[in-house]
Design an enzyme around this catalytic site. Sequence first.
Site, PDB file in Angstrom:
ATOM      1  N   THR A  95       0.803  -1.288   0.002  1.00 21.62           N
ATOM      2  CA  THR A  95       0.028   0.051  -0.070  1.00 21.62           C
ATOM      3  C   THR A  95       0.818   1.372  -0.044  1.00 21.62           C
ATOM      4  O   THR A  95       1.936   1.113  -0.284  1.00 21.62           O
ATOM      5  CB  THR A  95      -0.950   0.034   1.255  1.00 21.62           C
ATOM      6  N   LYS A 105       3.713   1.589  -3.895  1.00 20.96           N
ATOM      7  CA  LYS A 105       3.017   0.614  -5.199  1.00 20.96           C
ATOM      8  C   LYS A 105       3.948   1.128  -6.375  1.00 20.96           C
ATOM      9  O   LYS A 105       4.023   0.449  -7.394  1.00 20.96           O
ATOM     10  CB  LYS A 105       1.652   1.308  -5.195  1.00 20.96           C
ATOM     11  N   ASN A 126       0.286  -3.643  -6.334  1.00 19.01           N
ATOM     12  CA  ASN A 126      -0.191  -3.869  -4.985  1.00 19.01           C
ATOM     13  C   ASN A 126      -0.244  -5.225  -4.447  1.00 19.01           C
ATOM     14  O   ASN A 126      -0.482  -5.296  -3.542  1.00 19.01           O
ATOM     15  CB  ASN A 126      -1.733  -3.347  -5.041  1.00 19.01           C
ATOM     16  N   ASP A 134      -6.320  -3.572  -8.052  1.00 17.14           N
ATOM     17  CA  ASP A 134      -7.315  -2.660  -7.482  1.00 17.14           C
ATOM     18  C   ASP A 134      -8.310  -2.438  -8.714  1.00 17.14           C
ATOM     19  O   ASP A 134      -9.500  -2.241  -8.309  1.00 17.14           O
ATOM     20  CB  ASP A 134      -6.461  -1.601  -7.506  1.00 17.14           C
ATOM     21  N   GLY A 138      -5.903  10.948  -7.638  1.00 15.26           N
ATOM     22  CA  GLY A 138      -4.809  10.023  -6.968  1.00 15.26           C
ATOM     23  C   GLY A 138      -4.584   8.573  -7.600  1.00 15.26           C
ATOM     24  O   GLY A 138      -5.108   8.453  -8.577  1.00 15.26           O
TER      25      GLY A 138
HETATM   26  P1  NAP Z   1      -4.696  10.039  -3.012  1.00 13.17           P
HETATM   27  O1  NAP Z   1      -3.752   9.351  -3.991  1.00 13.17           O
HETATM   28  O2  NAP Z   1      -4.035  10.795  -1.999  1.00 13.17           O
HETATM   29  O3  NAP Z   1      -5.385  10.939  -4.157  1.00 13.17           O
HETATM   30  C1  NAP Z   1      -6.707  11.720  -3.418  1.00 13.17           C
HETATM   31  C2  NAP Z   1      -7.222  12.618  -4.459  1.00 13.17           C
HETATM   32  O4  NAP Z   1      -8.423  13.379  -3.820  1.00 13.17           O
HETATM   33  C3  NAP Z   1      -6.330  13.689  -5.048  1.00 13.17           C
HETATM   34  O5  NAP Z   1      -6.914  13.850  -6.591  1.00 13.17           O
HETATM   35  C4  NAP Z   1      -6.488  14.964  -4.216  1.00 13.17           C
HETATM   36  O6  NAP Z   1      -6.314  16.122  -5.031  1.00 13.17           O
HETATM   37  C5  NAP Z   1      -7.977  14.540  -3.903  1.00 13.17           C
HETATM   38  N1  NAP Z   1      -8.365  15.456  -2.785  1.00 13.17           N
HETATM   39  C6  NAP Z   1      -8.035  15.333  -1.654  1.00 13.17           C
HETATM   40  N2  NAP Z   1      -8.575  16.069  -0.759  1.00 13.17           N
HETATM   41  C7  NAP Z   1      -9.258  16.919  -1.592  1.00 13.17           C
HETATM   42  C8  NAP Z   1     -10.157  18.026  -1.138  1.00 13.17           C
HETATM   43  N3  NAP Z   1     -10.339  18.603   0.135  1.00 13.17           N
HETATM   44  N4  NAP Z   1     -10.799  18.468  -2.258  1.00 13.17           N
HETATM   45  C9  NAP Z   1     -10.696  18.022  -3.385  1.00 13.17           C
HETATM   46  N5  NAP Z   1     -10.110  17.075  -3.711  1.00 13.17           N
HETATM   47  C10 NAP Z   1      -9.188  16.459  -2.716  1.00 13.17           C
HETATM   48  O7  NAP Z   1      -5.534   9.066  -2.323  1.00 13.17           O
HETATM   49  P2  NAP Z   1      -5.856   7.640  -2.943  1.00 13.17           P
HETATM   50  O8  NAP Z   1      -5.023   6.428  -2.490  1.00 13.17           O
HETATM   51  O9  NAP Z   1      -6.156   7.711  -4.544  1.00 13.17           O
HETATM   52  O10 NAP Z   1      -7.326   7.323  -2.091  1.00 13.17           O
HETATM   53  C11 NAP Z   1      -8.515   7.996  -2.415  1.00 13.17           C
HETATM   54  C12 NAP Z   1      -9.717   7.519  -1.576  1.00 13.17           C
HETATM   55  O11 NAP Z   1     -10.058   6.177  -2.031  1.00 13.17           O
HETATM   56  C13 NAP Z   1      -9.520   7.235  -0.217  1.00 13.17           C
HETATM   57  O12 NAP Z   1     -10.581   7.647   0.774  1.00 13.17           O
HETATM   58  C14 NAP Z   1      -8.996   5.857  -0.104  1.00 13.17           C
HETATM   59  O13 NAP Z   1      -9.366   5.189   1.293  1.00 13.17           O
HETATM   60  C15 NAP Z   1     -10.187   5.290  -1.250  1.00 13.17           C
HETATM   61  N6  NAP Z   1      -9.909   3.894  -1.447  1.00 13.17           N
HETATM   62  C16 NAP Z   1     -10.347   2.813  -1.503  1.00 13.17           C
HETATM   63  C17 NAP Z   1     -10.109   1.751  -2.039  1.00 13.17           C
HETATM   64  C18 NAP Z   1     -10.961   0.490  -1.764  1.00 13.17           C
HETATM   65  O14 NAP Z   1     -10.555  -0.713  -2.041  1.00 13.17           O
HETATM   66  N7  NAP Z   1     -12.131   0.791  -1.450  1.00 13.17           N
HETATM   67  C19 NAP Z   1      -8.746   1.502  -2.691  1.00 13.17           C
HETATM   68  C20 NAP Z   1      -8.079   2.688  -2.564  1.00 13.17           C
HETATM   69  C21 NAP Z   1      -8.308   3.801  -2.079  1.00 13.17           C
HETATM   70  P3  NAP Z   1      -4.997  16.826  -4.906  1.00 13.17           P
HETATM   71  O15 NAP Z   1      -3.956  16.190  -5.883  1.00 13.17           O
HETATM   72  O16 NAP Z   1      -5.242  18.041  -5.233  1.00 13.17           O
HETATM   73  O17 NAP Z   1      -4.349  16.531  -3.490  1.00 13.17           O
END
Ligand code: NAP
Length: 298
Positions: free
Chosen positions: A67, A71, A92, A107, A133
């Site tokens: 994680t 990755k 992953n 994923d 992200g």
């Molecule tokens: P990440 O790489 O940190 O990306 C987060 C994204 O959200 C970025 O585009 C970021 O924009 C944006 N963001 C963060 N805060 C924001 C705000 N206040 N307003 C607007 N945009 C915002 O995170 P990730 O790994 O992609 O994970 C994202 C979500 O998916 C998390 O909640 C995670 O728990 C969930 N997830 C779930 C699974 C599952 O198996 N269900 C798997 C993976 C992730 P900036 O680039 O501008 O910061």
Amino acid sequence: MSHLLDGKKLAVIGDPIEHSLSPIIQQAMLDELGISCTYERILVQAGSVAAWLPSAPELNLAGFNATMPHKTDLVPLMDTLSDDARMYRSVNTVVIREGRFHGHNTDGEGFLRALHDAGMEHRNRRVVVYGAGGAARSVVLKLTAAGAENVTVCCRTPKKAEELAARSPRIRLCGLAETACEEALQQAGLFINCTPLGMQGVQAQFDDFSFLDRLPASTPVCDLIYRPLKTRLLEEAEKRGHPAANGLGMLIHQAILALEQFASLSLDADLMKKAVMKRLLPVLNRGQLPPESRKVPG
Ligand code: NAP
């Protein structure tokens, strides 16, 4: 009957790692299958995965999940890469066989399987994804490869997602406040939140939910978040009559697909889901965090 994982170990590596639910999910499936293999958390510090990797076979590991933040760093360290890992440039799941490292990424396929379990369709649909992200990257590339008409990525910092958008003419990119985002919402056949907005432990929440009013009636709304099981976004979507699904299905399906790689088995997904839910739901409902991670020198 003995199995190739009997007497071996599996793990998840990350930094931080103490909140990972993978040990609960994977151990539930291993126990259900009667395989005597333990699955643990290993803290591998950011930037040190290349130094840690050669020690993995010595730890009796038959493989591991990865994680944040490893990755991407794992990609050039693998002996082989699956098509999906190559497509996302992200690993992953690592299978270790005879000292060689085989990188996978479950994923995107996990997300697709969860989507279909929820009765939601992506093929020939215009999809809107909020966030750009790591999770969005797998979801967007998988949907694009698997028949979505197009995917509009609406995000806070479009500059960061230019490389993703350049991967296909069917991926569009815009800022959250741009008219292009409003227009995409009006035509969306599927909406997916890939930001952490609304997640337990994250202060940030959507400012308002009026963007949901732009969606056509009954467009499905997915949230990748699974803590809480029902986010404000999903509550607001249901209030407006949209089918809604949380991220639990993706979490479980990506894990099933990973175990299939570790174990070289084809698994009964319904049986595995039942075994996982029995152990996971009490934890999620209590909001209880898993026990301390084991620290391994980087
Ligand atoms: P990440 O790489 O940190 O990306 C987060 C994204 O959200 C970025 O585009 C970021 O924009 C944006 N963001 C963060 N805060 C924001 C705000 N206040 N307003 C607007 N945009 C915002 O995170 P990730 O790994 O992609 O994970 C994202 C979500 O998916 C998390 O909640 C995670 O728990 C969930 N997830 C779930 C699974 C599952 O198996 N269900 C798997 C993976 C992730 P900036 O680039 O501008 O910061």
